[in-house]
Design a protein around this motif. Structure first.
Motif, PDB file in Angstrom:
ATOM      1  N   PRO A 105      29.132  38.934  48.764  1.00 57.43           N
ATOM      2  CA  PRO A 105      30.200  39.907  48.163  1.00 57.43           C
ATOM      3  C   PRO A 105      31.466  39.509  48.949  1.00 57.43           C
ATOM      4  O   PRO A 105      32.633  39.379  48.330  1.00 57.43           O
ATOM      5  CB  PRO A 105      29.829  41.204  49.146  1.00 57.43           C
ATOM      6  CG  PRO A 105      28.301  41.001  49.231  1.00 57.43           C
ATOM      7  CD  PRO A 105      28.117  39.544  49.493  1.00 57.43           C
ATOM      8  N   HIS A 106      31.665  38.903  50.285  1.00 60.10           N
ATOM      9  CA  HIS A 106      32.892  38.490  50.853  1.00 60.10           C
ATOM     10  C   HIS A 106      33.175  37.209  50.264  1.00 60.10           C
ATOM     11  O   HIS A 106      34.563  36.996  49.886  1.00 60.10           O
ATOM     12  CB  HIS A 106      32.559  38.031  52.421  1.00 60.10           C
ATOM     13  CG  HIS A 106      32.182  39.305  53.195  1.00 60.10           C
ATOM     14  ND1 HIS A 106      33.140  40.176  53.639  1.00 60.10           N
ATOM     15  CD2 HIS A 106      31.159  39.686  53.807  1.00 60.10           C
ATOM     16  CE1 HIS A 106      32.424  41.134  54.285  1.00 60.10           C
ATOM     17  NE2 HIS A 106      31.209  40.748  54.446  1.00 60.10           N
ATOM     18  N   TRP A 107      32.367  36.354  49.865  1.00 62.78           N
ATOM     19  CA  TRP A 107      32.809  35.031  49.077  1.00 62.78           C
ATOM     20  C   TRP A 107      33.414  35.481  47.621  1.00 62.78           C
ATOM     21  O   TRP A 107      34.323  34.618  47.305  1.00 62.78           O
ATOM     22  CB  TRP A 107      31.599  34.078  49.086  1.00 62.78           C
ATOM     23  CG  TRP A 107      31.760  32.791  48.471  1.00 62.78           C
ATOM     24  CD1 TRP A 107      32.444  31.725  48.976  1.00 62.78           C
ATOM     25  CD2 TRP A 107      31.631  32.386  47.129  1.00 62.78           C
ATOM     26  NE1 TRP A 107      32.431  30.725  47.987  1.00 62.78           N
ATOM     27  CE2 TRP A 107      31.885  31.133  46.887  1.00 62.78           C
ATOM     28  CE3 TRP A 107      30.973  33.267  45.927  1.00 62.78           C
ATOM     29  CZ2 TRP A 107      31.923  30.312  45.827  1.00 62.78           C
ATOM     30  CZ3 TRP A 107      30.875  32.398  44.889  1.00 62.78           C
ATOM     31  CH2 TRP A 107      31.318  30.928  44.613  1.00 62.78           C
ATOM     32  N   ILE A 108      32.553  36.188  46.939  1.00 63.70           N
ATOM     33  CA  ILE A 108      33.447  36.389  45.663  1.00 63.70           C
ATOM     34  C   ILE A 108      34.757  37.199  45.581  1.00 63.70           C
ATOM     35  O   ILE A 108      35.478  36.834  45.003  1.00 63.70           O
ATOM     36  CB  ILE A 108      32.354  37.546  45.080  1.00 63.70           C
ATOM     37  CG1 ILE A 108      30.778  37.019  44.650  1.00 63.70           C
ATOM     38  CG2 ILE A 108      32.794  38.341  43.767  1.00 63.70           C
ATOM     39  CD1 ILE A 108      29.815  37.879  44.013  1.00 63.70           C
ATOM     40  N   ARG A 109      34.904  38.169  46.789  1.00 63.46           N
ATOM     41  CA  ARG A 109      36.206  38.830  46.759  1.00 63.46           C
ATOM     42  C   ARG A 109      37.176  37.669  47.268  1.00 63.46           C
ATOM     43  O   ARG A 109      38.431  37.588  46.657  1.00 63.46           O
ATOM     44  CB  ARG A 109      36.226  39.800  48.100  1.00 63.46           C
ATOM     45  CG  ARG A 109      36.268  40.959  47.452  1.00 63.46           C
ATOM     46  CD  ARG A 109      36.387  42.357  48.511  1.00 63.46           C
ATOM     47  NE  ARG A 109      34.914  42.501  48.774  1.00 63.46           N
ATOM     48  CZ  ARG A 109      34.270  42.696  49.832  1.00 63.46           C
ATOM     49  NH1 ARG A 109      34.787  42.107  50.946  1.00 63.46           N
ATOM     50  NH2 ARG A 109      33.064  43.078  49.963  1.00 63.46           N
ATOM     51  N   PHE A 110      36.872  36.561  48.175  1.00 63.74           N
ATOM     52  CA  PHE A 110      37.781  35.596  48.431  1.00 63.74           C
ATOM     53  C   PHE A 110      38.060  34.717  47.374  1.00 63.74           C
ATOM     54  O   PHE A 110      39.235  34.254  47.158  1.00 63.74           O
ATOM     55  CB  PHE A 110      37.011  34.855  49.656  1.00 63.74           C
ATOM     56  CG  PHE A 110      37.674  33.378  50.030  1.00 63.74           C
ATOM     57  CD1 PHE A 110      38.791  33.461  50.692  1.00 63.74           C
ATOM     58  CD2 PHE A 110      37.362  32.173  49.704  1.00 63.74           C
ATOM     59  CE1 PHE A 110      39.727  32.625  51.232  1.00 63.74           C
ATOM     60  CE2 PHE A 110      38.054  31.189  49.972  1.00 63.74           C
ATOM     61  CZ  PHE A 110      39.221  30.951  50.710  1.00 63.74           C
ATOM     62  N   ILE A 111      37.224  34.243  46.484  1.00 61.92           N
ATOM     63  CA  ILE A 111      37.345  33.337  45.260  1.00 61.92           C
ATOM     64  C   ILE A 111      38.330  34.022  44.420  1.00 61.92           C
ATOM     65  O   ILE A 111      39.304  33.558  43.778  1.00 61.92           O
ATOM     66  CB  ILE A 111      35.763  33.103  44.720  1.00 61.92           C
ATOM     67  CG1 ILE A 111      35.000  32.252  45.665  1.00 61.92           C
ATOM     68  CG2 ILE A 111      36.252  32.477  43.440  1.00 61.92           C
ATOM     69  CD1 ILE A 111      35.999  30.909  46.167  1.00 61.92           C
TER      70      ILE A 111
END
Length: 198
Positions: A105-111
């Motif tokens: 979830p953190h990665w998706i928000r970051f991307i």
């Protein structure tokens, strides 16, 4: 004797083995299974620092000339960084790829944030560059467009000669930004759509 052991060992590598009654799948197969299950690769997840790099601005453009409302993605970067650091600290050998699920979830928000940030930066660059380009005389305009073309060709050349996949993606993105800038300068001003994102 060592060669005969090596020969028998090569046939067993990558094969499923039984350890204490349980079948153990090879490490590469476990990674591939985890990547398919979570929809992202191990290298993509850990290349977030390369993705945080800002788009390259024109030489004469200062950072103060970009719109002030652009989110720089610092908070989402820090949350992803913290998640991955904690995942490394608390890694359990029985579940080595747990951080792919925990940090996704953190990665998706970051991307999403980085993609939006890059689009807004490119929109600001195009607006500034259009004004800057129109104030140049004709020989300088031609030289400016050739400089952008040279940079684009360099990024494509560097991308074709690098072995690192994430660095290659970044170089190709820089080349794409140069191509966008070049077409922006070549098209007539009246066809410009004020609501376009890129």
């Amino acid at each position: 004797m060592a060669e005969s052991e090596r020969e028998t060992d090569t046939g067993e590598r990558g094969a499923v083995k039984r350890v204490l009654g349980r079948q153990q799948e090879p490490e590469k197969a476990r990674l591939n299974t985890a990547e398919k299950r979570h929809g992202l690769t191990w290298t993509e997840l850990h290349a977030y620092k390369d993705r945080m790099v800002f788009p390259i601005l024109p030489t004469m453009m200062g950072t103060d000339e970009l719109p002030k409302d652009i989110c720089l993605c610092d908070t989402v970067f820090r949350s992803l960084d913290r998640c991955i650091d904690k995942g490394v600290e608390t890694e359990d050998p029985s579940v080595p790829y747990a951080r792919m699920q925990i940090c996704k979830p953190h990665w998706i928000r970051f991307i999403k944030c980085v993609k939006r940030r890059d689009e807004l930066v490119m929109r600001g660059v195009k607006r500034w560059e259009r004004n800057y380009y129109s104030n140049l005389d004709e020989p300088s305009q031609k030289e400016y467009v050739e400089e952008i073309d040279t940079k684009m060709r360099y990024f494509l050349y560097a991308a074709s000669h690098t072995g690192d996949l994430q660095k290659k993606k970044r170089l190709e993105m820089n080349a794409q930004h140069c191509a966008i800038r070049q077409t922006n300068l070549m098209k007539p001003r009246e066809t410009e759509d004020p609501g376009s994102v890129v």
